[in-house]
Design a protein around this motif. Structure first.
Motif, PDB file in Angstrom:
ATOM      1  N   TRP A  59       3.131  10.191  -1.482  1.00 24.89           N
ATOM      2  CA  TRP A  59       2.072   9.199  -1.678  1.00 24.89           C
ATOM      3  C   TRP A  59       1.074   9.644  -2.734  1.00 24.89           C
TER       4      TRP A  59
ATOM      5  N   GLU B  99       2.519   8.629  -5.924  1.00 24.55           N
ATOM      6  CA  GLU B  99       2.426   7.175  -6.096  1.00 24.55           C
ATOM      7  C   GLU B  99       1.002   6.755  -6.455  1.00 24.55           C
TER       8      GLU B  99
ATOM      9  N   GLN C 210       0.484   7.388 -10.031  1.00 21.72           N
ATOM     10  CA  GLN C 210       1.104   6.347 -10.849  1.00 21.72           C
ATOM     11  C   GLN C 210       0.221   5.099 -10.889  1.00 21.72           C
ATOM     12  N   LEU C 211      -0.366   4.756  -9.750  1.00 24.12           N
ATOM     13  CA  LEU C 211      -1.250   3.592  -9.705  1.00 24.12           C
ATOM     14  C   LEU C 211      -2.485   3.826 -10.569  1.00 24.12           C
TER      15      LEU C 211
ATOM     16  N   LYS D 193      -1.560   3.113 -14.113  1.00 26.33           N
ATOM     17  CA  LYS D 193      -1.528   1.669 -14.355  1.00 26.33           C
ATOM     18  C   LYS D 193      -2.947   1.111 -14.457  1.00 26.33           C
TER      19      LYS D 193
ATOM     20  N   TYR E  77      -8.377  -2.329  -9.327  1.00 29.94           N
ATOM     21  CA  TYR E  77      -7.428  -1.249  -9.081  1.00 29.94           C
ATOM     22  C   TYR E  77      -8.143   0.013  -8.631  1.00 29.94           C
TER      23      TYR E  77
ATOM     24  N   MET F   2      -0.315   1.594   1.169  1.00 27.86           N
ATOM     25  CA  MET F   2       0.414   1.935  -0.054  1.00 27.86           C
ATOM     26  C   MET F   2       1.342   0.796  -0.454  1.00 27.86           C
ATOM     27  N   GLN F   3       2.046   0.226   0.500  1.00 30.56           N
ATOM     28  CA  GLN F   3       2.966  -0.870   0.208  1.00 30.56           C
ATOM     29  C   GLN F   3       2.215  -2.072  -0.354  1.00 30.56           C
TER      30      GLN F   3
ATOM     31  N   LYS G 158       0.969  -1.197  -3.978  1.00 32.20           N
ATOM     32  CA  LYS G 158       2.053  -1.203  -4.959  1.00 32.20           C
ATOM     33  C   LYS G 158       2.490  -2.624  -5.265  1.00 32.20           C
ATOM     34  N   SER G 159       2.529  -3.454  -4.246  1.00 26.64           N
ATOM     35  CA  SER G 159       2.902  -4.858  -4.443  1.00 26.64           C
ATOM     36  C   SER G 159       1.868  -5.564  -5.310  1.00 26.64           C
TER      37      SER G 159
ATOM     38  N   PHE H  20      -0.278  -4.222  -7.445  1.00 32.55           N
ATOM     39  CA  PHE H  20      -0.246  -3.681  -8.813  1.00 32.55           C
ATOM     40  C   PHE H  20       0.948  -4.255  -9.577  1.00 32.55           C
ATOM     41  N   SER H  21       2.069  -4.416  -8.889  1.00 38.34           N
ATOM     42  CA  SER H  21       3.270  -4.947  -9.545  1.00 38.34           C
ATOM     43  C   SER H  21       3.085  -6.396  -9.962  1.00 38.34           C
TER      44      SER H  21
END
Length: 98
Positions: free
Chosen positions: A18, A21, A24-25, A28, A40, A87-88, A91-92, A94-95
């Protein structure tokens, strides 16, 4: 390896994953437009706070006796499940926005 040690390693591996991850966020977020960047960054702060709570639960497990760690396990599982869900969602989100 006993159950407690295996459990600790499992939790630590998940925290490490995590952390990567979240990094990575952050990358972004740094590339996002100003308005989205603020959103964000706020979400990342929330994730980091949840991650810290999970890390604290892991420390409780690590410092507990071989007999007492099972009592702490439920709280740790709850903290990790909460972070997993956050986290899920992040990530969703951000995507969708990229």
């Amino acid at each position: 390896m006993d159950k407690k040690e295996a459990y600790e390693q499992k939790l630590q591996a998940q925290l490490d994953e995590w952390r990567a991850e979240i990094d990575q966020l952050k990358a972004k977020a740094n590339m996002a437009e100003a308005e989205k960047k603020i959103e964000y960054e706020q979400k990342i702060e929330e994730l980091e706070a949840s991650q810290e709570k999970a890390r604290e639960k892991l420390q409780e497990v690590q410092t507990s006796s071989s007999d007492a760690w099972e009592d702490i396990k439920d709280g740790a599982n709850n903290a990790f499940e909460s972070l997993k869900t956050a986290m899920q969602k992040a990530k969703s989100r951000f995507s969708k926005n990229n």
